[in-house]
Design a protein around this motif. Sequence first.
Motif, PDB file in Angstrom:
ATOM      1  N   ARG A 298       0.840  -1.211   0.000  1.00  0.00           N
ATOM      2  CA  ARG A 298       0.000   0.000   0.000  1.00  0.00           C
ATOM      3  C   ARG A 298       0.869   1.253   0.000  1.00  0.00           C
ATOM      4  O   ARG A 298       0.598   2.199  -0.739  1.00  0.00           O
ATOM      5  CB  ARG A 298      -0.942   0.009   1.202  1.00  0.00           C
ATOM      6  CG  ARG A 298      -1.877   1.215   1.184  1.00  0.00           C
ATOM      7  CD  ARG A 298      -2.853   1.229   2.331  1.00  0.00           C
ATOM      8  NE  ARG A 298      -2.158   1.387   3.587  1.00  0.00           N
ATOM      9  CZ  ARG A 298      -2.254   0.543   4.610  1.00  0.00           C
ATOM     10  NH1 ARG A 298      -3.025  -0.502   4.542  1.00  0.00           N
ATOM     11  NH2 ARG A 298      -1.577   0.749   5.721  1.00  0.00           N
TER      12      ARG A 298
ATOM     13  N   ASN B 250       0.890   4.115  -2.859  1.00  0.00           N
ATOM     14  CA  ASN B 250       0.575   5.503  -2.508  1.00  0.00           C
ATOM     15  C   ASN B 250       1.627   6.482  -3.005  1.00  0.00           C
ATOM     16  O   ASN B 250       1.333   7.646  -3.245  1.00  0.00           O
ATOM     17  CB  ASN B 250       0.374   5.652  -1.004  1.00  0.00           C
ATOM     18  CG  ASN B 250      -0.975   5.123  -0.562  1.00  0.00           C
ATOM     19  OD1 ASN B 250      -1.879   4.971  -1.370  1.00  0.00           O
ATOM     20  ND2 ASN B 250      -1.096   4.832   0.712  1.00  0.00           N
TER      21      ASN B 250
ATOM     22  N   PRO C 290      -4.013   9.132  -2.521  1.00  0.00           N
ATOM     23  CA  PRO C 290      -3.560   7.983  -1.726  1.00  0.00           C
ATOM     24  C   PRO C 290      -4.649   6.920  -1.575  1.00  0.00           C
ATOM     25  O   PRO C 290      -5.835   7.226  -1.521  1.00  0.00           O
ATOM     26  CB  PRO C 290      -3.222   8.582  -0.365  1.00  0.00           C
ATOM     27  CG  PRO C 290      -3.334  10.035  -0.490  1.00  0.00           C
ATOM     28  CD  PRO C 290      -3.985  10.365  -1.783  1.00  0.00           C
TER      29      PRO C 290
END
Length: 140
Positions: free
Chosen positions: A88, A92, A98
């Motif tokens: 993740r 991002n 994001p």
Amino acid sequence: MGKVKELTIETRSAIMTLIEEDYSQREIATKLKISKGAVHRTIQRYSSTGGFKDKPRSGRPRVTTKTGDLHIITISMRSRKKTAPEIRAEINVIREEPLSVPINDTTKAKACWTFWARCSAETTSTSPKQDQTVGMGQNP
């Protein structure tokens, strides 16, 4: 309550045609072999929306696109030891917005299994030499 089978657009238009021909809802239900409630709901929907289209469904909107999903799978496959939070964080960095929804290990595993299932279905059969397995105690 179980899932309700939706009426086709043809059935919905047949209901409205029969209504215009002055059939009762009960007669229409018997003639088309559907419930009286389905006839009633179709008439209500047509009078409120003026069409036969389904109403928009509720549900959580997708956060990633199919391309983004493939990117997650690719990252996961390239570095098998990366955890979901690490993936993740890497995504991002790349994304403009994001990714707020956490990628958990279950989602990661499910995406990987889907990817592998699709790849194995697309591959052609292997040569007989590749299919030979070496048992215990046998030399390759």
